[in-house]
Design a protein around this motif. Structure first.
Motif, PDB file in Angstrom:
ATOM      1  N   GLU A  25       0.878  -1.166   0.000  1.00 35.76           N
ATOM      2  CA  GLU A  25       0.000   0.000   0.000  1.00 35.76           C
ATOM      3  C   GLU A  25       0.920   1.222   0.000  1.00 35.76           C
ATOM      4  O   GLU A  25       1.666   1.447   0.946  1.00 35.76           O
ATOM      5  CB  GLU A  25      -0.889   0.019   1.240  1.00 35.76           C
ATOM      6  CG  GLU A  25      -1.924  -1.057   1.280  1.00 35.76           C
ATOM      7  CD  GLU A  25      -3.035  -0.841   0.267  1.00 35.76           C
ATOM      8  OE1 GLU A  25      -3.394   0.316  -0.006  1.00 35.76           O
ATOM      9  OE2 GLU A  25      -3.517  -1.858  -0.265  1.00 35.76           O
ATOM     10  N   ILE A  26       0.857   2.004  -1.071  1.00 32.99           N
ATOM     11  CA  ILE A  26       1.717   3.176  -1.218  1.00 32.99           C
ATOM     12  C   ILE A  26       0.914   4.431  -0.897  1.00 32.99           C
ATOM     13  O   ILE A  26      -0.194   4.608  -1.394  1.00 32.99           O
ATOM     14  CB  ILE A  26       2.286   3.260  -2.647  1.00 32.99           C
ATOM     15  CG1 ILE A  26       3.113   2.014  -2.949  1.00 32.99           C
ATOM     16  CG2 ILE A  26       3.115   4.524  -2.831  1.00 32.99           C
ATOM     17  CD1 ILE A  26       3.616   1.938  -4.372  1.00 32.99           C
ATOM     18  N   LEU A  27       1.509   5.290  -0.059  1.00 34.45           N
ATOM     19  CA  LEU A  27       0.855   6.558   0.277  1.00 34.45           C
ATOM     20  C   LEU A  27       0.885   7.481  -0.932  1.00 34.45           C
ATOM     21  O   LEU A  27       1.914   7.703  -1.541  1.00 34.45           O
ATOM     22  CB  LEU A  27       1.579   7.249   1.432  1.00 34.45           C
ATOM     23  CG  LEU A  27       1.336   6.696   2.814  1.00 34.45           C
ATOM     24  CD1 LEU A  27       2.266   7.356   3.815  1.00 34.45           C
ATOM     25  CD2 LEU A  27      -0.094   6.906   3.226  1.00 34.45           C
ATOM     26  N   ILE A  28      -0.280   8.007  -1.272  1.00 31.08           N
ATOM     27  CA  ILE A  28      -0.372   8.952  -2.387  1.00 31.08           C
ATOM     28  C   ILE A  28       0.032  10.345  -1.917  1.00 31.08           C
ATOM     29  O   ILE A  28       0.813  11.030  -2.557  1.00 31.08           O
ATOM     30  CB  ILE A  28      -1.805   8.975  -2.958  1.00 31.08           C
ATOM     31  CG1 ILE A  28      -2.149   7.604  -3.538  1.00 31.08           C
ATOM     32  CG2 ILE A  28      -1.954  10.061  -4.009  1.00 31.08           C
ATOM     33  CD1 ILE A  28      -3.601   7.461  -3.926  1.00 31.08           C
ATOM     34  N   ASP A  29      -0.513  10.747  -0.780  1.00 34.61           N
ATOM     35  CA  ASP A  29      -0.258  12.088  -0.256  1.00 34.61           C
ATOM     36  C   ASP A  29      -0.143  11.996   1.256  1.00 34.61           C
ATOM     37  O   ASP A  29      -1.116  11.676   1.940  1.00 34.61           O
ATOM     38  CB  ASP A  29      -1.406  13.021  -0.646  1.00 34.61           C
ATOM     39  CG  ASP A  29      -1.222  14.432  -0.128  1.00 34.61           C
ATOM     40  OD1 ASP A  29      -0.067  14.822   0.157  1.00 34.61           O
ATOM     41  OD2 ASP A  29      -2.230  15.152  -0.013  1.00 34.61           O
TER      42      ASP A  29
END
Length: 124
Positions: free
Chosen positions: A60-64
């Motif tokens: 899960e990659i943080l967008i902002d």
């Protein structure tokens, strides 16, 4: 000049650690933690799962992360699910190494953690 030597030493030590941990047949929890920590740092990911047998990394990659506040519980951070396939875990991890000052400090702590854990295993 000394900063460049230290930077090179940290990166070299971490690359050697990656090579050693990828060469082992059995992936212990400690080794899995090191691998996922490197990936989390590079991709700004919150959750990393490495499937060593199928050669996949799901995260899960943080967008902002501008709304991130370490003083509160962050339950609604914008993320997206990513699924990567790798041929060589060792090369994948080495490509995740960043050379900025923040990452180098993180890697130095990771190397220290690994060294301390290794010493505890020998003493036990």
């Amino acid at each position: 000049m000394e900063k460049a030597k230290l930077k090179g030493r940290i990166l070299n030590d971490l690359e050697n650690l990656i090579s050693r941990t990828c060469a082992k047949g059995k992936m212990t929890k400690r080794v899995q933690h090191i691998h996922s920590s490197i990936i989390k740092n590079h991709y700004n990911a919150t959750d990393v799962c490495i499937d060593y047998h199928r050669k996949r990394v799901v995260m899960e990659i943080l967008i902002d992360d501008s709304n991130y506040d370490p003083k509160t519980i962050n339950v609604s951070m914008p993320t997206f699910n990513a699924n990567f396939i790798f041929n060589s875990l060792c090369e994948f991890l080495k490509n995740c190494l960043d050379q900025d000052h923040k990452s180098l400090a993180y890697y130095a702590g990771l190397l220290s953690y690994y060294k301390n854990e290794q010493e505890r295993m020998v003493l036990a």
